[in-house]
Design an enzyme around this catalytic site. Structure first.
Site, PDB file in Angstrom:
ATOM      1  N   ASP A 225       0.929  -1.161   0.039  1.00 38.98           N
ATOM      2  CA  ASP A 225       0.017   0.015   0.018  1.00 38.98           C
ATOM      3  C   ASP A 225       0.820   1.275   0.106  1.00 38.98           C
ATOM      4  O   ASP A 225       2.014   1.224  -0.379  1.00 38.98           O
ATOM      5  CB  ASP A 225      -1.087   0.052   1.136  1.00 38.98           C
ATOM      6  CG  ASP A 225      -0.265  -0.195   2.594  1.00 38.98           C
ATOM      7  OD1 ASP A 225       1.075   0.368   2.721  1.00 38.98           O
ATOM      8  OD2 ASP A 225      -0.999  -0.210   3.551  1.00 38.98           O
TER       9      ASP A 225
ATOM     10  N   GLU B 294       3.862   1.032   2.047  1.00 38.41           N
ATOM     11  CA  GLU B 294       4.831  -0.106   1.625  1.00 38.41           C
ATOM     12  C   GLU B 294       4.439  -1.468   2.504  1.00 38.41           C
ATOM     13  O   GLU B 294       5.437  -1.897   3.330  1.00 38.41           O
ATOM     14  CB  GLU B 294       6.119   0.537   1.771  1.00 38.41           C
ATOM     15  CG  GLU B 294       6.139   1.775   1.231  1.00 38.41           C
ATOM     16  CD  GLU B 294       7.499   2.224   0.642  1.00 38.41           C
ATOM     17  OE1 GLU B 294       8.480   2.149   1.507  1.00 38.41           O
ATOM     18  OE2 GLU B 294       7.749   2.523  -0.611  1.00 38.41           O
TER      19      GLU B 294
ATOM     20  N   GLU C   8       8.776  13.825   8.275  1.00 39.68           N
ATOM     21  CA  GLU C   8       7.856  12.857   7.871  1.00 39.68           C
ATOM     22  C   GLU C   8       6.582  12.861   9.086  1.00 39.68           C
ATOM     23  O   GLU C   8       5.491  12.621   8.882  1.00 39.68           O
ATOM     24  CB  GLU C   8       8.649  11.332   7.829  1.00 39.68           C
ATOM     25  CG  GLU C   8       7.723  10.411   7.131  1.00 39.68           C
ATOM     26  CD  GLU C   8       8.358   9.060   6.927  1.00 39.68           C
ATOM     27  OE1 GLU C   8       8.930   8.531   7.774  1.00 39.68           O
ATOM     28  OE2 GLU C   8       8.393   8.608   5.819  1.00 39.68           O
TER      29      GLU C   8
HETATM   30  C1  BGC Z   1       6.281   5.660   3.525  1.00 38.66           C
HETATM   31  C2  BGC Z   1       5.969   5.861   1.852  1.00 38.66           C
HETATM   32  C3  BGC Z   1       6.960   6.928   1.320  1.00 38.66           C
HETATM   33  C4  BGC Z   1       8.219   6.840   1.439  1.00 38.66           C
HETATM   34  C5  BGC Z   1       9.161   7.836   0.941  1.00 38.66           C
HETATM   35  C6  BGC Z   1       7.673   5.379   3.455  1.00 38.66           C
HETATM   36  O1  BGC Z   1       8.133   5.223   4.844  1.00 38.66           O
HETATM   37  O2  BGC Z   1       5.322   4.664   3.903  1.00 38.66           O
HETATM   38  O3  BGC Z   1       4.669   6.469   1.843  1.00 38.66           O
HETATM   39  O4  BGC Z   1       6.624   6.916  -0.068  1.00 38.66           O
HETATM   40  O5  BGC Z   1       8.555   6.404   3.006  1.00 38.66           O
HETATM   41  O6  BGC Z   1       9.122   8.852   1.674  1.00 38.66           O
END
Ligand code: BGC
Length: 370
Positions: free
Chosen positions: A168, A171, A325
């Protein structure tokens, strides 16, 4: 919404800083790294990058968005024979090997990463890219000609793979078919169809199949479910409402989806968790999702709530205007899991370009000028 709040120097400053972060870290190739200083995120994801390009496109950084879209198109056309092979295997009723399917991220030069351990098979990013590209071309009257072949291949790839279970947005959970993944694919295919760029006539029939499947198996309690047959929500489903419009953003399915997300995942002072069982870095709150929620609120006229999310994101920036993030200093769903991730990959990824992008998109929806 009070205009004076969105026009405050604080938002204009963070918006300018966000644009600077995005453009300064863009590679000469056009790729955007997910997070430049974070070892496992120094690659370019179609998912993250498409939203980053959308933010750049909205705020007039057209050269940056163009360069990203050209990079994506080259990534796709460089893999034309691999894609045609996958399409042929699927047309014959077969199942391609997982290693043959397109990955979720690439090196900044557009090569496969060669990292066999990553959770690579994810289809949503390719749908999101088609959506972001058509938005960008429409907004700036761009010429689709250089993209036609990449669009044709991407549409063919998605029409061949949309119904396969895959990882998803986060990931995870590769054994399922996810509402947000289907929403992103649908969003991209519908956008290409509406723009008259579907040369092979594949978008409409695939959109219809997705809608039929989601209506039959993808609803729970009247709203969208995290995965087909599931009973939980995930905040990534917000994208099915806004921007992808898989369901009428103001209709009953959207309202039930939003109500479940607000009930389970939205914090009263702003901030959004991914899903209730999340343990990644303790299951915190994501600026990306606050941006997505605010974007939807803005679209359905809840501007005060949209502004709350904008303010919340801004309040989580570092002293030098960088967005992570996951927001620091907020309630975690699983605090006992924070240390293990910090030991494994280091402190939270900062700056995350996708967080800056979602801040910018929401700021743009609310009329923040830079
Ligand atoms: C997130 C993804 C994202 C990736 C890079 C992962 O930890 O779950 O949604 O695309 O980091 O930012």
């Amino acid at each position: 919404m009070s205009t004076s709040t969105t026009q405050s120097p604080g938002h204009a400053r963070l918006a300018r800083r966000s644009l600077e972060v995005i453009t300064a870290h863009q590679a000469a190739s056009g790729a955007y790294p997910a997070c430049p200083g974070y070892e496992v995120y120094r690659y370019s994801w179609f998912r993250d990058g498409s939203f980053v390009a959308e933010a750049a496109s909205r705020y007039g950084a057209t050269g940056s968005a163009d360069a990203f879209h050209r990079w994506c198109a080259k990534v796709i056309t460089d893999r034309a024979s691999r894609i045609e092979r996958i399409i042929a295997v699927r047309a014959a009723g077969g199942q391609p090997a997982e290693a043959d399917l397109l990955p979720t991220r690439y090196t900044l030069d557009g090569a496969d990463t060669g990292d066999v351990g990553w959770w690579d098979f994810q289809t949503d990013g390719y749908g999101t890219w088609l959506w972001a590209l058509t938005e960008h071309l429409r907004r700036h009257g761009g010429d689709p000609a250089p993209y036609r072949e990449a669009i044709r291949l991407t549409v063919g790839y998605l029409a061949a793979t949309w119904d396969l279970p895959c990882y998803d947005w986060w990931e995870e959970s590769k054994e399922h078919r996810h509402g947000a993944t289907l929403g992103a694919i649908r969003g991209g295919l519908a956008a290409v169809g509406a723009a008259g760029l579907d040369t092979a006539g594949r978008c409409g029939p695939t959109v219809t199949r997705i809608d039929t499947l989601v209506r039959g198996q993808g609803l729970y309690g009247g709203g969208l479910a995290k995965w087909l047959g599931g009973a939980a929500v995930d905040a990534s489903l917000l994208a099915c409402l806004t921007p992808f419009g898989s369901v009428d953003p103001a209709g009953p399915v959207a309202r039930a989806t939003l109500a479940a997300i607000e009930r389970d995942l939205v914090e009263p002072e702003g901030g959004v968790h991914r899903y209730l069982q999340d343990v990644f870095y303790g299951g915190g709150q994501w600026p990306v999702l606050a941006g997505l929620l605010g974007w939807h609120y803005a679209r359905v006229g809840r501007t005060g709530d949209a502004l709350r999310e904008l303010e919340w994101i801004a309040s989580r920036s570092t002293a030098d205007g960088l967005l992570p993030e996951q927001a620091p200093g907020v309630r975690l769903l699983a605090p006992e899991h924070l240390a293990e991730w910090e030991e494994r990959w280091g402190p939270n990824a900062t700056p995350l370009l996708w967080s800056h992008a979602m801040y910018l998109i929401l700021a743009h929806e609310l009329g923040v000028s830079v």
